[in-house]
Design a protein around this motif. Structure first.
Motif, mmCIF file in Angstrom:
data_model
loop_
_atom_site.group_PDB
_atom_site.id
_atom_site.type_symbol
_atom_site.label_atom_id
_atom_site.label_comp_id
_atom_site.label_asym_id
_atom_site.label_seq_id
_atom_site.Cartn_x
_atom_site.Cartn_y
_atom_site.Cartn_z
ATOM 1 N N GLU A 1 6.659 35.261 -20.522
ATOM 2 C CA GLU A 1 6.212 34.729 -21.817
ATOM 3 C C GLU A 1 6.880 33.396 -22.065
ATOM 4 N N GLY A 2 6.288 32.627 -22.986
ATOM 5 C CA GLY A 2 6.900 31.388 -23.454
ATOM 6 C C GLY A 2 6.529 30.162 -22.639
ATOM 7 N N ASP A 3 6.362 29.029 -23.339
ATOM 8 C CA ASP A 3 6.051 27.770 -22.666
ATOM 9 C C ASP A 3 6.670 26.577 -23.399
ATOM 10 N N ARG A 4 7.798 26.789 -24.055
ATOM 11 C CA ARG A 4 8.429 25.694 -24.804
ATOM 12 C C ARG A 4 9.608 25.113 -24.037
ATOM 13 N N LEU A 5 9.632 23.809 -23.945
ATOM 14 C CA LEU A 5 10.740 23.065 -23.355
ATOM 15 C C LEU A 5 11.166 22.013 -24.363
ATOM 16 N N THR A 6 12.310 22.188 -24.973
ATOM 17 C CA THR A 6 12.773 21.220 -25.959
ATOM 18 C C THR A 6 13.583 20.139 -25.262
ATOM 19 N N LEU A 7 13.258 18.883 -25.543
ATOM 20 C CA LEU A 7 13.886 17.740 -24.895
ATOM 21 C C LEU A 7 14.697 16.931 -25.889
ATOM 22 N N GLY A 8 15.727 16.237 -25.382
ATOM 23 C CA GLY A 8 16.502 15.373 -26.255
ATOM 24 C C GLY A 8 17.437 14.461 -25.490
ATOM 25 N N GLU A 9 17.534 13.213 -25.930
ATOM 26 C CA GLU A 9 18.551 12.312 -25.399
ATOM 27 C C GLU A 9 19.905 12.803 -25.906
ATOM 28 N N ILE A 10 20.939 12.718 -25.075
ATOM 29 C CA ILE A 10 22.217 13.296 -25.472
ATOM 30 C C ILE A 10 22.974 12.428 -26.478
ATOM 31 N N ASP A 11 22.486 11.202 -26.722
ATOM 32 C CA ASP A 11 23.088 10.382 -27.783
ATOM 33 C C ASP A 11 22.268 10.453 -29.065
ATOM 34 N N ASN A 12 21.308 11.402 -29.101
ATOM 35 C CA ASN A 12 20.490 11.692 -30.291
ATOM 36 C C ASN A 12 19.479 10.611 -30.643
ATOM 37 N N THR A 13 19.197 9.701 -29.726
ATOM 38 C CA THR A 13 18.180 8.677 -29.972
ATOM 39 C C THR A 13 16.820 9.165 -29.469
ATOM 40 N N LYS A 14 15.766 8.533 -29.951
ATOM 41 C CA LYS A 14 14.427 8.811 -29.433
ATOM 42 C C LYS A 14 13.950 7.567 -28.684
ATOM 43 N N THR A 15 13.823 7.714 -27.374
ATOM 44 C CA THR A 15 13.536 6.574 -26.515
ATOM 45 C C THR A 15 12.107 6.640 -25.971
ATOM 46 N N GLU A 16 11.681 5.518 -25.435
ATOM 47 C CA GLU A 16 10.360 5.462 -24.813
ATOM 48 C C GLU A 16 10.286 6.382 -23.603
ATOM 49 N N ARG A 17 11.399 6.447 -22.839
ATOM 50 C CA ARG A 17 11.360 7.258 -21.621
ATOM 51 C C ARG A 17 11.212 8.749 -21.929
ATOM 52 N N ILE A 18 11.861 9.215 -22.980
ATOM 53 C CA ILE A 18 11.769 10.642 -23.277
ATOM 54 C C ILE A 18 10.400 10.995 -23.861
ATOM 55 N N GLN A 19 9.787 10.065 -24.554
ATOM 56 C CA GLN A 19 8.434 10.301 -25.043
ATOM 57 C C GLN A 19 7.460 10.401 -23.874
ATOM 58 N N LYS A 20 7.679 9.582 -22.857
ATOM 59 C CA LYS A 20 6.835 9.624 -21.648
ATOM 60 C C LYS A 20 7.014 10.953 -20.922
ATOM 61 N N LEU A 21 8.260 11.408 -20.825
ATOM 62 C CA LEU A 21 8.543 12.681 -20.180
ATOM 63 C C LEU A 21 7.895 13.830 -20.944
ATOM 64 N N ALA A 22 8.030 13.819 -22.253
ATOM 65 C CA ALA A 22 7.442 14.863 -23.077
ATOM 66 C C ALA A 22 5.929 14.913 -22.904
ATOM 67 N N GLN A 23 5.300 13.765 -22.803
ATOM 68 C CA GLN A 23 3.858 13.722 -22.632
ATOM 69 C C GLN A 23 3.442 14.366 -21.316
ATOM 70 N N SER A 24 4.221 14.146 -20.254
ATOM 71 C CA SER A 24 3.918 14.777 -18.962
ATOM 72 C C SER A 24 4.008 16.290 -19.063
ATOM 73 N N PHE A 25 5.038 16.783 -19.753
ATOM 74 C CA PHE A 25 5.170 18.225 -19.931
ATOM 75 C C PHE A 25 4.012 18.788 -20.758
ATOM 76 N N LYS A 26 3.616 18.057 -21.788
ATOM 77 C CA LYS A 26 2.519 18.531 -22.626
ATOM 78 C C LYS A 26 1.209 18.589 -21.850
ATOM 79 N N GLN A 27 0.976 17.610 -21.013
ATOM 80 C CA GLN A 27 -0.234 17.604 -20.199
ATOM 81 C C GLN A 27 -0.247 18.770 -19.216
ATOM 82 N N ALA A 28 0.946 19.264 -18.876
ATOM 83 C CA ALA A 28 1.055 20.415 -17.976
ATOM 84 C C ALA A 28 0.940 21.746 -18.718
ATOM 85 N N GLY A 29 0.737 21.697 -20.036
ATOM 86 C CA GLY A 29 0.542 22.917 -20.799
ATOM 87 C C GLY A 29 1.782 23.442 -21.501
ATOM 88 N N PHE A 30 2.853 22.670 -21.495
ATOM 89 C CA PHE A 30 4.068 23.087 -22.185
ATOM 90 C C PHE A 30 4.088 22.547 -23.615
#
Length: 346
Positions: free
Chosen positions: A183-212
């Protein structure tokens, strides 16, 4: 993107399989019969709804040096294997080859996977070695001895590449080359300095396209604690009792033991500035809903493998000492799991 899964076991294999099915160029780093099965027949993933998929990765190998430059490296090995991989990654190639058995058959030259922008996603359970890196406050840079006793991981992994990831899917390695999703398909992502960067948004989009489900959180340590809050109790209790999550939650004595351990952990977390968004009972009830699932720690005990007890419970006890908070319930369970591990594994 080119994505390398270092440690393509249950969790790593599941992540890589779904990413490959979504069209990403995925490399699996694995070992033994599991690797042979992937190379010969592909990786079969049996989903919770009963559907089945066979994935043939771009490459499946035990040697990281064969993988080439990657956009994303997902470290999906167990926490206790990270130090060996980090240490070997800084050695000359000939030396790495001689010592690769110390890293579960993986020849871990992590730097060979990097380009200037490569992201390194840490997907381990428990308190990560980087917890106090880019943390701020009085504990900035504090070493977590339970997970990085000699500072090897911190010394050999580029902290600027690291992205935190809290992995929620429950999966099992059913047999070599076969993974079952519970069960379950959640992967929570985060930069360790608590910022929201372009690279992490790109990574999140790849995971979302994979169904996560892949939310990006500005406070990744809070997310780590939310999962760990249950894991630090239910994983070791299951290892000691051989019970499923559902059984532990339904039996009054073990439910109460888990609650006491979680109360100790909550006091520590709050001392470190963590605010839980749900109640303790809500967290226990959420665990019960997972059902008759064997925790990863129980699976390790049954297979005669070392457990993640240091990252999941030992590190929390260490944080208790750091913050001067007593942990008698956690201490007792930890001691019993360590003895069990020593008895069964040596």
């Amino acid at each position: 993107m080119k994505i390398c899964i270092v440690g393509a076991g249950a969790i790593g294999g599941y992540l890589g399989a779904k990413l490959a099915l979504a069209g990403e160029e995925v490399t699996f780093i694995a070992r033994g019969q599991h690797l042979e099965a992937i190379q010969n027949q592909g990786l079969q993933v049996i989903m919770a709804d009963g559907s089945s998929h066979v994935v043939h990765p771009s490459l499946a190998t035990s040697d990281i040096n064969h993988a080439g430059s990657q956009d994303v490296v997902i470290l999906a090995v167990k926490a206790q294997s990270l130090a060996a991989i980090a240490a070997l990654s800084s050695l000359p190639e000939a030396t790495r080859t001689r010592h690769s058995a110390n890293a579960e058959g993986i020849a871990p030259a992590l730097s060979s996977l990097y380009n200037p922008d490569t992201m390194l996603v840490t997907a381990q359970n428990g308190i990560p070695w980087w917890y106090f890196q880019k943390h701020g406050g009085e504990y900035e840079g504090q070493q977590i001895h339970a997970v990085d006793p000699d500072g090897i991981i911190a010394a050999n992994i580029d902290i600027d590449r690291v992205i935190g990831c809290v992995v929620y899917p429950a999966v099992e390695l059913q047999s070599p080359g076969v993974i079952r999703h519970i069960e379950g398909d959640r992967l929570t992502l985060g930069e360790i300095d608590n910022t929201k960067t372009e690279r992490i948004q790109k990574l999140a989009q790849s995971f979302k396209q994979a169904g996560f489900k892949a939310p990006v959180r500005s406070k990744i340590r809070t997310e780590i604690w939310l999962k760990l809050w249950g894991n630090l109790a239910f994983n070791p209790i299951s290892a000691l009792t051989r019970a499923t999550l559902e059984q532990i939650c339904q039996y009054p004595l073990t439910r109460e033991l888990a609650r006491q351990m979680m109360m100790e952990a909550q006091t520590i977390a709050e001392k470190l500035g963590i605010e839980f968004g749900i109640s303790l009972e809500q967290r226990i009830n959420g665990t019960q809903k997972v059902g008759a699932h064997k925790t990863s720690m129980l699976q390790d005990i049954e297979a005669g493998r070392p457990t993640e007890i240091q990252a999941i419970l030992g590190a929390v006890i260490e944080l208790g000492k750091l913050t001067h908070i007593p942990t008698p319930y956690m201490d007792t369970v930890y001691a019993n799991v360590k003895l069990l591990e020593k008895t069964l594994i040596g």
